[in-house]
Write an enzyme that holds these catalytic residues in place. Structure first.
Site, mmCIF file in Angstrom:
data_model
loop_
_atom_site.group_PDB
_atom_site.id
_atom_site.type_symbol
_atom_site.label_atom_id
_atom_site.label_comp_id
_atom_site.label_asym_id
_atom_site.label_seq_id
_atom_site.Cartn_x
_atom_site.Cartn_y
_atom_site.Cartn_z
ATOM 1 N N ARG A 330 0.899 -1.179 -0.013
ATOM 2 C CA ARG A 330 0.179 -0.062 0.055
ATOM 3 C C ARG A 330 1.060 1.250 -0.006
ATOM 4 O O ARG A 330 0.633 2.097 -0.873
ATOM 5 C CB ARG A 330 -0.951 0.078 1.428
ATOM 6 C CG ARG A 330 -2.005 -0.879 1.136
ATOM 7 C CD ARG A 330 -2.714 -0.952 2.397
ATOM 8 N NE ARG A 330 -3.986 -2.101 2.335
ATOM 9 C CZ ARG A 330 -4.909 -2.309 3.352
ATOM 10 N NH1 ARG A 330 -4.730 -1.653 4.377
ATOM 11 N NH2 ARG A 330 -5.676 -2.981 2.962
ATOM 12 N N HIS A 401 -6.367 6.275 5.749
ATOM 13 C CA HIS A 401 -7.059 5.051 5.988
ATOM 14 C C HIS A 401 -7.077 4.521 7.484
ATOM 15 O O HIS A 401 -7.944 4.170 7.912
ATOM 16 C CB HIS A 401 -6.809 3.930 4.968
ATOM 17 C CG HIS A 401 -7.342 2.861 4.704
ATOM 18 N ND1 HIS A 401 -8.901 2.391 5.240
ATOM 19 C CD2 HIS A 401 -7.103 1.446 5.196
ATOM 20 C CE1 HIS A 401 -9.401 1.328 5.142
ATOM 21 N NE2 HIS A 401 -8.117 0.531 5.278
#
Lengths: 637, 246, 222
Positions: A330, A401
């Site tokens: 990520r 996130h």
């Protein structure tokens, strides 16, 4: 103060086993005499409250939502990891442990991570027993998939709603205890301060969000399971109500804050469409299994994506990382997207997006297959953007996130404030500097179902806890603090809304404490945050009354805390002059723009101690030792 | 786009409320319905008027917190979405839109468009669980579950507990909500042990909370943001009969 | 007995009563229709004889008397429970929506059961006064002539036809609704049962409505 992580002796696979034996116990008959306060009832808090209630403790739980079933754990899509090795593909507790430490870029505590991997197995069993409808194969056995680039299939899932199903499992266990009277559930209640008596956390000050009443609650221990603080950035994939208030108050009352700058920015979110945007929506990481990420070769290319010929497209992930391609972790994928947009090759109206293209996958596998795999995600994308991803490439951009940072906790999940525990995303956790996909659910449930029931009992069993009364002066003082802050917010009577400030704060953080950070920017951020905070306290407008439901007041209190936290995030980011995981310092990169970790100087957990507002917090270091996973520079080339 | 809004304003549960007219201008069509209300609220704050209170949280259609009755339907005119996933492009420019809270005796209004749905929690507390205390579980694969049953259970379990079924039903019946949980657990071997007590207790609690009975109009299914089928209600009925007779 | 009371007083149990009595009343409708269809015999003399014989049997037979009690109870509970549920359900929404668009999510016949049921009740009362009371209590033996006289009155026969249309709507929802209540509307048969229910409702109401039409247009002789 020297940080003691209280890591048990012995080989890593025996640590938890031995520790559980060494922990003090509380006689079943005595448990109901101990009241435990649980703040937040998502995966970690809900599981803890239910399990502690089952054991016989008197539990008092709080949630700001109208029901425990709504915690933001519910939004996790992909799945939950567990080292079951049902696929016979060489998985093991040790491998999950190793992957998690490595994925966290060697900034996590080995003993905790090993325990997490060990407990992952029990979580699945527990959830199945509760009736969580995990996906099954035709044989009737549990299905697994590989997730987030993992080389084994260890992710259990319930369609695209794994978080929802696990949360509903914990919620149902909690509901059962509420029905049995062991847990008293207080929904629509927000914890606004922690009460410390004789150096121990002994209670909380709570605002009833419906009546506005300020309540005092005492207990023998307090568990904070209040989630992450990604909403400091205003735009994030978090729910609108997610906040830092409880853990921030704990920090101000003496709990250290660990690694606040470790914020995960997820690469595949739907880009911002305008100023009205209130939150960002995540598209599951699994999309990168088949989608190809690209930008036009030319800067500011005005053409529509399908009009750009193949040779004028730059599949930059495949180009830069031939071995992993579109499946890089990520943090790497997010930074690469930012780099392309910063270089003027972003797409869409805002130019802050890259394409995620399924044309090849559809050609190769057929539309039906793609629909079967990602249908619900494609529908969601179309719903939000009004574009058909089967025909035109999706536009994606990274978004805040998850926060790996949080309250510093020892092996028992206890903070530096005795009697105060932190679980789930609220603690600085087991994910180091970067969390792997499908590991957040695992950690929340491990903490709640299995770790806290043992360690919290150990604390209660091994500590002399005299009765405290809510009439104690410490309660009165904490309540006064809370009331003063509310009165201050209400009496500013300025001319700008809370959201105005929150959006500005978010922009400072995103621009300067976001995916790429540098010394100059961070210093600017710190002074800008301070200025904006002062402006906030002079010019914020909070309407309505304090003695009834008041969403502006709730928001104002949360944003006031975000301001203070934001400064700490920037201070931590400034001090960590290395790149690792989600934290990318532009000064610390290789020649080809890859993150460069500095194990020599930064192989520690940064635990910050509050020293007063506008004062430099004090840094405490928990040195990390890696006996089992030897640090190596991550490479995905 | 411009809209005329007629929004229910109510100071608290003990004060009667009324509709108030507002208008919003220059709304981008990819603004979500809740973001449109955010914009209205910012304007109200600028005018020193108290913003409209409405429940919301995840804003991605899964938490079940949002609960607005929009243009005569729970969650608005679009099918299978919650209000937070409803975008203004679903409306016509210049349209008049009525926004009001769920209406049902067991869901009293707390403020403006916010209602108290704790009745749902109490129904779950009455039996919407498997009594599997932490630590007592056998291996996850010890009991194979036919994929068909697991899928059916998952269909039912995807309920988000928003209450749109109650809001849509002319009888304010909570049958779809209750049936979804009964059906979810009864389709799994783990839930079968307590299935009899579960359905009896949950229905008793549902009646006690004051929800109406089911007239099989199927409005609940039509308005459910997760498309939960009324077949689960039929299933509940059968479960209830069996549990009563045995 | 505790379980039985609990069942009958629960919302789900009461729906069972509705469905059960509804089915019972449907079976009565079928028997009633079968008898009435004798009226449609174009041979007026034969029709008259067979219908009057049938009427005499119906008003004097012991078996019918006993069944009648069941029928009365069926009607009674269907109406009683329906009315109780209606008022209880209505009370669950003390404040109405400012904007209501029920047609977007449900059919008229499913929402109007109380209305259609009430109209049917009014019809049944009038119908009983017209025919049943005369046969049972006033010694009327020539029921054929009585029916013919009634249905050649355009006003009365229009009312009967209207009532039968209403009955059709009531049955259309009631039939499949009862299956759903009994949990018998499984995925496999759902379409069939709903289709059958609608067809059944149309056929029954048409078949009943044909009788007044038959007399109105003079097919039953002058």
């Amino acid at each position: 103060m020297v940080l003691d992580a209280k890591i048990p002796e012995g080989p890593i696979e025996k640590k938890w086993y031995n520790h559980k034996f060494n922990l003090k116990l509380v006689n079943p008959a005595n448990r109901r005499k101990h009241r435990i306060i649980v703040v937040g009832t998502g995966l970690a808090g809900g599981a803890a409250a239910a399990s502690l209630g089952e054991m016989g403790y008197e539990v008092v739980a709080f949630a700001y939502q109208d029901s425990a079933r709504r915690a933001h754990s519910i939004a996790a899509q992909g799945g939950i990891n567990a080292a079951k090795n049902y696929r016979n593909d060489g998985d093991s507790v040790y491998r999950l442990f190793y992957d998690t430490v490595k994925g966290g870029d060697y900034r996590a505590r080995e003993a905790n991570v090993y325990r997490l991997a060990e407990l992952s197995v029990n979580i699945i069993d527990q959830c199945v027993a509760q009736g969580v409808p995990f996906a099954r194969e035709y044989s009737g056995y549990l299905d697994n998939r590989s997730f987030g680039g993992a080389q084994v299939s260890r992710t259990f899932y319930a369609r695209g709603q794994t978080g929802q199903q696990l949360l509903l499992g914990a919620y149902s266990a909690l509901a059962r205890q509420v029905g049995l009277g062991t847990v008293k559930m207080n929904a629509r209640h927000e914890v606004l301060d922690i009460v410390v008596i004789d150096g121990r956390a002994r209670g909380v000050i709570v605002r009833d969000m419906v009546t506005g009443e300020i309540e005092r609650h005492s207990g023998d221990a307090v568990v904070l399971a209040t989630g992450g603080y990604g909403n400091a950035y205003y735009l994030s994939t978090n729910a609108k109500g997610c906040n830092t208030t409880a853990i921030w108050r704990a920090y101000k009352r003496g709990a250290f804050f660990g690694n606040p700058c470790f914020v995960q920015i997820h690469p595949t979110c739907i880009p911002v469409s305008g100023d009205h945007q209130s939150k960002l929506t995540l598209m599951s990481e699994s999309l990168r299994n088949d989608g190809r990420v690209w930008v036009p070769m030319k800067k500011d290319d005005p053409r529509k994506p399908n009009d750009i010929p193949e040779e004028e497209r730059d599949y930059y992930l495949e180009r830069r990382y031939p071995a992993f391609g579109n499946l890089v972790p990520r943090d790497v994928a997010s930074r690469a997207a930012k780099l392309e947009c910063d270089n003027g090759r972003g797409v869409g109206a805002s130019k802050m997006a890259v394409y995620l293209d399924f044309a090849d996958a559809i050609k190769r596998q057929g539309k039906a297959k793609i629909e079967e795999k990602y249908g619900n995600l494609f529908d969601m994308y179309q719903e939000i953007t009004d574009e058909n991803p089967y025909e035109v490439p999706m536009r994606i951009y990274p978004a805040v996130h998850y926060t790996m940072g949080g309250l510093w906790v020892d092996y028992n999940l206890m903070t530096t404030l005795p009697g105060l525990f932190a679980a789930g995303e609220a603690n600085f956790s087991d994910h180091g500097a970067n969390r792997l996909g499908a590991s957040a659910l695992m950690q929340g449930l491990a903490d709640g179902y299995f770790v806290l029931p043992s360690t919290l009992s150990g604390y209660i069993g091994g500590t002399d806890l005299p009765k405290v009364s809510t009439d104690a002066p410490e309660f009165a003082e904490a309540e006064k603090d809370v009331r003063d802050k509310i009165d201050r917010l209400m009496s500013v009577k300025g001319d700008k809304s809370v959201d105005y400030f929150h959006k500005h704060l978010g922009k400072i953080l995103w621009d300067k404490v976001g995916m790429g950070r540098n010394e100059a920017g961070l210093k600017e951020a710190i002074s800008e945050i301070r200025e904006l905070r002062e402006d906030f306290w002079k010019n914020v407008r909070v309407l309505g009354d304090t003695n009834e439901l008041n969403q502006s007041l709730e928001k104002a209190g949360r944003v006031a805390d975000f301001f203070e936290l934001a400064e700490l995030i920037a201070i931590d980011a400034l001090h960590r002059r290395e790149s690792c995981g989600g934290h990318f310092r532009e000064e610390s990169q290789t020649e080809d723009n890859e993150a460069k970790r500095d194990d020599e100087n930064f192989s520690y957990v940064a635990a910050w101690e509050f020293k007063g507002l506008n004062e430099q917090p004090e840094l405490h270091k928990e040195e990390l030792t890696f006996e089992y996973c030897k640090p190596s520079q991550r490479s995905y080339k | 786009m411009n809209f005329n809004l007629k929004i229910w304003r109510q100071k608290n549960s003990s004060t009667p409320g009324k509709f108030v007219d507002y208008s919003v201008k220059d709304i981008a069509e990819d603004t979500s319905f809740l973001e449109m209300l955010d914009i209205l609220n910012e304007e109200l704050i600028a005018k020193n008027e108290e913003p409209v209170a409405f429940d919301h949280d995840c804003r991605e259609g899964i938490c079940g917190m949002c609960s607005l009755h929009i243009s005569g339907e729970p969650h608005g005119p679009k099918r299978k979405v919650t209000a937070c996933q409803l975008f203004m492009r679903s409306f016509k420019d210049g349209e008049s839109i009525t926004v009001e809270p769920w209406r049902a005796e067991p869901f009293p209004v707390i403020k403006d468009c916010i209602v108290d749905r704790s009745a749902f929690d109490r129904i779950i507390q009455a039996g919407g669980f498997v009594s599997a205390s932490t630590g007592s579980a056998p291996d996850g694969n010890a009991i194979p579950i036919p994929k068909k049953d697991a899928d059916l259970a998952m269909d039912a379990a995807s309920c988000i507990g928003c209450g749109a079924c109650v809001a849509a039903c002319k009888n304010s019946s909570a049958m779809l909500f209750v049936a979804a949980k009964v059906s979810h657990l009864a389709h799994l071997p783990q839930g079968k042990v307590e299935r009899k007590e579960r359905v009896l207790n949950m229905v008793a609690q549902m009646d006690k909370e004051g929800f109406g009975s089911c007239s099989n109009t199927y409005a609940c299914e039509a308005e459910c943001p997760k498309g939960i089928s009324v077949a689960h209600i039929g299933f509940l009925n059968k479960e209830y009969l069996k549990a009563s007779l045995s | 007995m505790g379980w039985f009371l609990r069942f009958l007083t629960s919302s789900v149990g009461q729906k069972f009563i509705q469905g059960f009595t509804g089915f019972f009343l449907i079976s009565f409708l079928l028997v009633h229709l079968a008898g009435n269809l004798q009226l449609l015999n174009p041979n007026v003399e034969v029709a008259k004889e067979s219908f009057n014989k049938y009427s005499e049997f119906m008003s004097t037979s012991m078996i019918i008397r006993i069944l009648e009690i069941g029928l009365v109870l069926g009607f009674f509970f269907h109406i009683l429970v329906g009315t109780v549920l209606y008022f209880r359900n209505r009370a669950t929404r003390p404040i109405a929506y400012g904007d209501r668009r029920p047609s977007k999510n449900s059919s008229w016949s499913s929402r109007a059961m109380m209305l259609t049921g009430s109209l049917i009740f009014v019809f049944v009362v009038i119908h009983l006064i017209n025919f049943f009371v005369k046969a049972r209590f006033q010694g009327e033996t020539d029921m054929y002539t009585l029916v013919k006289a009634a249905f050649t009155d355009p006003l009365l026969s229009s009312f009967y036809i209207f009532a039968m249309i209403i009955l059709g709507f009531h049955l259309n929802h009631g039939f499949q609704s009862a299956f759903q209540t009994f949990g018998l509307l499984g995925k496999k048969y759902e379409k069939f049962i709903k289709g059958f229910g609608t067809t059944f409702a149309i056929v029954i109401s048409l078949a009943f409505a044909i009788i007044p039409v038959f007399f109105l247009i003079g097919l039953g002789g002058k």
